[in-house]
Design an enzyme around this catalytic site. Structure first.
Site, short mmCIF file in Angstrom:
data_model
loop_
_atom_site.label_atom_id
_atom_site.label_comp_id
_atom_site.label_asym_id
_atom_site.label_seq_id
_atom_site.Cartn_x
_atom_site.Cartn_y
_atom_site.Cartn_z
N ASP A 72 -2.77 -7.76 -4.99
CA ASP A 72 -3.37 -6.81 -4.21
C ASP A 72 -3.81 -5.37 -5.00
O ASP A 72 -3.30 -4.85 -6.00
CB ASP A 72 -1.80 -6.02 -3.32
CG ASP A 72 -2.15 -5.49 -2.01
OD1 ASP A 72 -3.25 -5.52 -1.58
OD2 ASP A 72 -0.95 -5.28 -1.51
N GLN A 129 0.68 -11.22 -3.15
CA GLN A 129 -0.45 -10.70 -2.93
C GLN A 129 -1.21 -10.17 -4.24
O GLN A 129 -0.57 -9.45 -5.04
CB GLN A 129 -0.78 -9.61 -1.72
CG GLN A 129 -0.47 -9.87 -0.40
CD GLN A 129 -0.77 -8.90 0.76
OE1 GLN A 129 -0.20 -7.81 0.35
NE2 GLN A 129 -1.30 -9.18 1.69
N HIS A 184 -8.22 -1.13 0.66
CA HIS A 184 -7.08 -2.07 0.45
C HIS A 184 -7.95 -3.38 0.13
O HIS A 184 -9.02 -3.63 0.95
CB HIS A 184 -6.47 -2.30 1.85
CG HIS A 184 -5.82 -0.96 2.35
ND1 HIS A 184 -4.30 -0.69 2.19
CD2 HIS A 184 -6.21 0.13 2.85
CE1 HIS A 184 -4.23 0.14 2.98
NE2 HIS A 184 -5.13 1.07 3.29
N ARG A 195 7.12 -10.99 5.28
CA ARG A 195 6.85 -10.66 6.49
C ARG A 195 7.41 -12.05 7.42
O ARG A 195 7.33 -13.14 7.05
CB ARG A 195 5.22 -10.91 6.66
CG ARG A 195 4.55 -9.81 5.90
CD ARG A 195 3.20 -10.05 5.88
NE ARG A 195 2.44 -9.11 5.12
CZ ARG A 195 1.07 -9.03 4.94
NH1 ARG A 195 0.32 -10.00 5.46
NH2 ARG A 195 0.67 -8.17 4.00
N LYS A 214 -12.09 -3.67 8.49
CA LYS A 214 -11.91 -4.68 7.53
C LYS A 214 -13.20 -5.51 7.43
O LYS A 214 -13.80 -5.87 8.31
CB LYS A 214 -10.67 -5.27 7.28
CG LYS A 214 -10.41 -6.20 8.50
CD LYS A 214 -9.22 -6.78 8.31
CE LYS A 214 -8.90 -7.95 9.42
NZ LYS A 214 -7.66 -8.79 9.60
N HIS A 216 -5.56 -1.44 -4.53
CA HIS A 216 -5.87 -0.13 -3.69
C HIS A 216 -6.72 0.99 -4.53
O HIS A 216 -6.27 1.14 -5.69
CB HIS A 216 -4.53 0.77 -3.24
CG HIS A 216 -3.63 -0.43 -2.17
ND1 HIS A 216 -2.88 -1.25 -2.61
CD2 HIS A 216 -3.99 -0.50 -1.09
CE1 HIS A 216 -2.31 -2.05 -1.62
NE2 HIS A 216 -2.85 -1.54 -0.59
N CYS A 235 0.90 -1.19 -0.15
CA CYS A 235 -0.02 -0.16 0.11
C CYS A 235 1.02 1.30 0.13
O CYS A 235 0.65 2.22 -0.91
CB CYS A 235 -0.78 0.02 1.28
SG CYS A 235 -0.36 -0.66 2.71
#
Length: 657
Positions: free
Chosen positions: A395, A393, A523, A375, A477, A397, A346
């Site tokens: 991902d 991911q 997100h 991570r 979320k 945004h 992000c």
């Protein structure tokens, strides 16, 4: 007094609920605790005339959690009986079970064969019908009670040393007010907030499942303990059903199938939680990712690409170094600057938005990337592809105006469900995670964001639960959960509404009335991660992936060398309609080659001989069929194959649909 599902009752103040509960709960519906005026408490809690009571039955999520935590206490008692001097650490209820961590005296350690002996001792404790009694003590008394239990002493001292407003100033059974314990009538005592079942006689449908290692406090520098896992249920039938599911899950374990199907492995030379994908596994990733890319393009997304690491200041601005540092890999020093591997995409997508002035005409702006993040997952939490340290991911945004937020959230959830459905996953439930104790931003922003998530789920009609306090530090979320083919629940997609990060980066856009406004930011990880989603698919389908996802869709087997040229022609024809096909030459007996193709879970195993070449036919072994079909016209087979191997239609993936 009012009791839900019972009605008004005349009860004297100070009366115990235990006798009342026995009247209204039988078998799996047995009452194990109650909610008194909304607070979850033991059945031994005195009642008052004006109380509102709701029974907690054993066959509910809350009831099972109480059964499991009570069974964990019995496990600790059994271990301390069998190994005098054993130290017990923590033993919570977890999804579908419980565990307890132990340090045995001297050099002793648990072995798998010990589980049966421990179970036998647990059943003795249960047969004794020992009562669970809640008691409160001061810190000083607690240190004396647990003077021979160093882990309990550390817990008590840790809370006692914190200020009242500290976020760490409480643990299970320990708060600034002192400690609470549950003492069994045999004398066993454990720190606990409760509640518990009234006595051990309420328990019994349990099974110890495995032993593993676990560092105290999850810290590799602290003592390594042994963890015993188990499960407990409200009835024999429920326990047997769960154990049967575990047997089936073991057969479907993606770690086992990943090796058998030659998809991936974890080389020790690379490091824990860092998989390499073999050609078949890499092809499966490609198929998953390419289908997703096409769906995102159709749905109005724009692609982004960002690097794997960045200077620390980026993560200072985003708040990750303040709120998420424990989950990040250690820093690297280079040319006078400090760099971190990115734990999330992000901040970099925000920089893309921030790269130039934005107008309301550009919103919503939907950025999408297959971005690999890193991570630092503790070694004890790693689990095949389902929990890794390097994950990719899918991902996204999305930046939008406030008046676009509700519509965009709803469209996004519909998109998520449509794409997951294309992979054959249809049994969904959502969880709305709300503001945690530690958060950034105003209460008003959190309320707006949370309300938009709930409104979207209500409009779509997706079942959901509220998870109080489980949101990220910067946003509420939605977690989308699915139920797989054997009834297990997996968390996949995550969607967050965020106004905090745009404010931290001072994002803006020029509104229609020429004023500067701050965008909302959504997100969204749809697969969750490619690795985890692959694990889910492998286990859901027991390795027999849908034909369009199977790395090999057709294997052609010539009966003998004399049929080799025809086998190659059949394979070429299959490739001509877009199928992934190859020939397994007649270097081994036909039966062995058929068995290998079936073990590889190939959707279509084709056998051809000299008679087939003359007639223009093939023998078709369809995956899962009880018997092969002989003499199938090649043209007919190719027509069937064409429909079976093509990708799902991209229906419902466009915001214009």
């Amino acid at each position: 007094m009012f009791i839900k599902d019972v009605g008004e009752l005349s009860v004297d103040s100070g009366h115990s609920a235990a006798e009342l509960a026995k009247r209204y709960g039988k078998g799996p519906k047995v009452v194990v605790a109650m909610k008194k005026n909304g607070e979850l408490v033991d059945l031994s809690t005195p009642l008052d005339a004006g109380d509102e009571i709701e029974w907690v039955h054993a066959d509910t999520d809350t009831g099972r959690s109480i059964l499991r935590h009570s069974t964990a206490h019995v496990l600790a008692q059994a271990v301390t009986r069998l190994w005098p001097g054993a130290h017990y650490a923590i033993g919570p209820a977890i999804d579908e079970g419980f565990y307890y961590d132990f340090e045995l005296p001297g050099s002793a350690h648990f072995e798998e064969k010990d589980l049966e002996e421990i179970e036998t001792e647990m059943r003795k404790v249960i047969a004794e019908g020992q009562s669970f009694e809640r008691k409160a003590y001061s810190f000083e008394d607690g240190l004396e009670i647990f003077s021979d239990q160093p882990f309990k002493v550390e817990i008590i001292k840790g809370v006692a040393s914190q200020s009242e407003d500290s976020s760490t100033a409480s643990e299970e059974g320990v708060s600034q007010a002192g400690i609470t314990v549950y003492a069994n009538s045999s004398g066993f005592v454990d720190l606990c907030r409760g509640p518990h079942v009234p006595s051990t006689s309420y328990l019994g449908h349990f099974k110890l499942t495995r032993i593993s290692g676990a560092y105290w406090r999850g810290d590799e520098k602290r003592p390594q303990l042994q963890r015993i896992y188990g499960t407990a249920w409200e009835s024999k039938a429920a326990l047997e059903g769960y154990l049967k599911m575990l047997e089936e899950a073991a057969k479907r374990d993606h770690r086992k199938l990943g090796l058998e199907l030659d998809l991936f492995h974890f080389p020790p030379e690379i490091g824990s939680g860092l998989p390499v994908f073999h050609p078949k596994g890499a092809l499966l990733r490609y198929l998953m990712e390419e289908f997703s890319r096409k769906a995102h393009l159709r749905a109005g997304y724009e692609f982004a690409w960002t690097p794997h690491l960045a200077k620390e200041n980026l993560f200072n601005i985003s708040g990750h170094l303040q709120w998420y540092k424990d989950g990040m890999f250690p820093p690297m020093e280079l040319e006078g600057s400090t760099y971190y591997m990115k734990p999330m995409n992000c901040p970099m997508h925000i920089l893309i938005y921030q790269s130039r002035a934005r107008s309301y005409r550009e919103l919503p702006l939907r950025l999408f990337e297959f971005g690999t993040v890193y991570r630092y997952e503790r070694s004890g939490t790693l689990h095949g592809l389902a929990r890794v340290r390097g994950l990719t991911q899918d991902d996204s945004h999305i930046f939008c105006a406030k008046d676009q937020l509700a519509t965009e959230v709803e469209r996004l959830i519909r998109f998520v469900l449509a794409l997951l459905g294309a992979f054959g996953l249809t049994n969904f439930e959502a969880e709305v995670a709300t503001r945690p104790e530690k958060y950034i931003g105003s209460d008003e922003d959190w309320e707006v964001a949370t309300a938009s998530l709930i409104e979207a789920l209500d409009n779509i009609g997706v079942a959901y639960k509220i998870a109080p306090g489980e949101g990220a530090f910067y946003a509420p979320k939605i977690d989308v959960h699915l139920t797989d083919a054997i009834g297990r629940r997996w968390q996949v997609s995550t969607l967050q509404v965020d106004l905090q990060e745009p404010q931290r980066f001072d994002l803006g856009y020029t509104s229609q009335d020429n004023t500067s406004e701050t965008p909302y930011m959504l997100h969204r990880a749809l697969f969750g991660s490619v690795e985890r989603f692959m694990a889910i698919l492998i286990e859901h389908y027991a390795g027999a992936l849908p034909a369009w996802l199977s790395p090999t869709q057709v294997v052609v087997l010539p009966v003998s060398e004399g049929s080799m040229s025809y086998a190659k022609a059949v394979s070429k024809a299959a490739k001509g309609i877009g199928a992934r096909s190859h020939v397994d030459e007649a270097r081994e007996p036909l039966g062995a080659r058929i068995r290998r193709a079936k073990m590889d879970k190939v959707p279509f195993v084709i056998v051809v001989g000299e008679e087939d070449e003359k007639a223009g036919t093939v023998g078709v072994n369809r995956r899962g069929s009880s018997a092969p079909e002989r003499g199938v016209a090649l043209a007919a087979f190719l027509e069937e194959l064409s429909s079976e191997v093509k990708e799902p239609e991209l229906v419902g993936f466009s915001y214009d649909d």
